[in-house]
Design an enzyme around this catalytic site. Structure first.
Site, PDB file in Angstrom:
ATOM      1  N   ASP A   1       2.014   7.837   7.461  1.00  9.61           N
ATOM      2  CA  ASP A   1       2.105   8.104   6.022  1.00  9.61           C
ATOM      3  C   ASP A   1       2.231   9.609   5.795  1.00  9.61           C
ATOM      4  O   ASP A   1       1.567  10.418   6.445  1.00  9.61           O
ATOM      5  CB  ASP A   1       0.862   7.556   5.308  1.00  9.61           C
ATOM      6  CG  ASP A   1       1.048   7.487   3.804  1.00  9.61           C
ATOM      7  OD1 ASP A   1       1.158   6.362   3.275  1.00  9.61           O
ATOM      8  OD2 ASP A   1       1.079   8.556   3.159  1.00  9.61           O
TER       9      ASP A   1
ATOM     10  N   ASN B   1      -0.647  -2.360  -1.832  1.00 13.50           N
ATOM     11  CA  ASN B   1      -0.747  -2.111  -3.264  1.00 13.50           C
ATOM     12  C   ASN B   1       0.433  -2.804  -3.930  1.00 13.50           C
ATOM     13  O   ASN B   1       1.589  -2.464  -3.657  1.00 13.50           O
ATOM     14  CB  ASN B   1      -0.709  -0.605  -3.553  1.00 13.50           C
ATOM     15  CG  ASN B   1      -1.894   0.131  -2.932  1.00 13.50           C
ATOM     16  OD1 ASN B   1      -3.006  -0.382  -2.903  1.00 13.50           O
ATOM     17  ND2 ASN B   1      -1.648   1.331  -2.429  1.00 13.50           N
TER      18      ASN B   1
ATOM     19  N   HIS C   1       9.269  -0.755  -1.975  1.00 12.25           N
ATOM     20  CA  HIS C   1       9.745  -1.462  -0.782  1.00 12.25           C
ATOM     21  C   HIS C   1       8.449  -1.896  -0.108  1.00 12.25           C
ATOM     22  O   HIS C   1       7.612  -1.045   0.229  1.00 12.25           O
ATOM     23  CB  HIS C   1      10.565  -0.515   0.119  1.00 12.25           C
ATOM     24  CG  HIS C   1      11.077  -1.134   1.382  1.00 12.25           C
ATOM     25  ND1 HIS C   1      12.414  -1.095   1.744  1.00 12.25           N
ATOM     26  CD2 HIS C   1      10.447  -1.778   2.388  1.00 12.25           C
ATOM     27  CE1 HIS C   1      12.570  -1.695   2.913  1.00 12.25           C
ATOM     28  NE2 HIS C   1      11.382  -2.107   3.339  1.00 12.25           N
TER      29      HIS C   1
ATOM     30  N   HIS D   1       5.241  -2.599   1.746  1.00  9.65           N
ATOM     31  CA  HIS D   1       4.643  -1.891   2.875  1.00  9.65           C
ATOM     32  C   HIS D   1       3.162  -2.183   2.925  1.00  9.65           C
ATOM     33  O   HIS D   1       2.526  -2.435   1.901  1.00  9.65           O
ATOM     34  CB  HIS D   1       4.887  -0.374   2.792  1.00  9.65           C
ATOM     35  CG  HIS D   1       4.455   0.241   1.503  1.00  9.65           C
ATOM     36  ND1 HIS D   1       5.231   0.179   0.361  1.00  9.65           N
ATOM     37  CD2 HIS D   1       3.343   0.928   1.150  1.00  9.65           C
ATOM     38  CE1 HIS D   1       4.620   0.802  -0.627  1.00  9.65           C
ATOM     39  NE2 HIS D   1       3.448   1.263  -0.184  1.00  9.65           N
TER      40      HIS D   1
HETATM   41  P1  DGP Z   1       1.898   3.104  -2.180  1.00 12.90           P
HETATM   42  O1  DGP Z   1       1.121   4.003  -3.070  1.00 12.90           O
HETATM   43  O2  DGP Z   1       1.094   1.895  -1.756  1.00 12.90           O
HETATM   44  O3  DGP Z   1       3.250   2.720  -2.746  1.00 12.90           O
HETATM   45  O4  DGP Z   1       2.145   3.931  -0.874  1.00 12.90           O
HETATM   46  C1  DGP Z   1       3.294   4.676  -0.619  1.00 12.90           C
HETATM   47  C2  DGP Z   1       2.979   5.603   0.501  1.00 12.90           C
HETATM   48  O5  DGP Z   1       4.194   6.042   1.048  1.00 12.90           O
HETATM   49  C3  DGP Z   1       2.190   6.848   0.105  1.00 12.90           C
HETATM   50  O6  DGP Z   1       0.915   6.805   0.760  1.00 12.90           O
HETATM   51  C4  DGP Z   1       3.017   8.015   0.612  1.00 12.90           C
HETATM   52  C5  DGP Z   1       4.035   7.358   1.508  1.00 12.90           C
HETATM   53  N1  DGP Z   1       5.343   7.959   1.465  1.00 12.90           N
HETATM   54  C6  DGP Z   1       6.122   8.122   0.368  1.00 12.90           C
HETATM   55  N2  DGP Z   1       7.286   8.686   0.713  1.00 12.90           N
HETATM   56  C7  DGP Z   1       7.245   8.867   2.057  1.00 12.90           C
HETATM   57  C8  DGP Z   1       8.164   9.416   2.996  1.00 12.90           C
HETATM   58  O7  DGP Z   1       9.272   9.849   2.674  1.00 12.90           O
HETATM   59  N3  DGP Z   1       7.756   9.455   4.284  1.00 12.90           N
HETATM   60  C9  DGP Z   1       6.536   8.971   4.677  1.00 12.90           C
HETATM   61  N4  DGP Z   1       6.231   9.052   5.980  1.00 12.90           N
HETATM   62  N5  DGP Z   1       5.650   8.442   3.820  1.00 12.90           N
HETATM   63  C10 DGP Z   1       6.008   8.399   2.527  1.00 12.90           C
END
Ligand code: DGP
Length: 113
Positions: free
Chosen positions: A29, A86, A97, A99
């Site tokens: 993340d 979430n 998307h 996850h």
């Molecule tokens: P949520 O809040 O459940 O939709 O989590 C989305 C997560 O995705 C958040 O913890 C940050 C992560 N995230 C968003 N954009 C990117 C990205 O471009 N790269 C990575 N590695 N993580 C990302």
């Protein structure tokens, strides 16, 4: 489609994949909330958990099995870990998307905020 996680899965961005197979990919993340914070996503674009259907049941099982494997690989399986989805903005979803967060390496409180 402008989906950042589709782009990561298709290797159109330089994000390092820590696991991949024909159904899912996993990566760290960007904003870790725990010492271990991985994201596991399907290659297939599904916006939210509300959008899965009967044909996705094996995929969801595979995602959870991947979480178990990564937890073992990261040496947090015995200590304990959390797998979080979430679903929709009210629950904190920011990337639409599907996850699953794999969190571990510290004590977890309950209930989550
Ligand atoms: P949520 O809040 O459940 O939709 O989590 C989305 C997560 O995705 C958040 O913890 C940050 C992560 N995230 C968003 N954009 C990117 C990205 O471009 N790269 C990575 N590695 N993580 C990302």
């Amino acid at each position: 489609m402008e989906c950042i996680f589709c782009k990561i899965a298709q290797k159109e961005l330089p994000t390092k994949l820590i696991y991949e197979d024909n159904l899912v990919v996993a990566f760290d993340d960007l904003h870790p909330r725990a010492p271990i914070h991985k994201l596991i996503i399907p290659r297939k674009h599904i916006a939210t958990l509300n959008d899965i259907t009967d044909i996705d049941m094996p995929l969801i099982g595979h995602i959870l099995h991947t979480a178990q494997k990564l937890a073992k690989d990261c040496d947090i399986a015995e200590q304990g870990y959390r797998v979080v989805n979430n679903c929709n903005a009210g629950a904190g979803q920011t990337v639409f998307h599907l996850h699953f967060h794999l969190l571990g390496g510290r004590e977890m409180s309950w209930p989550p905020g």
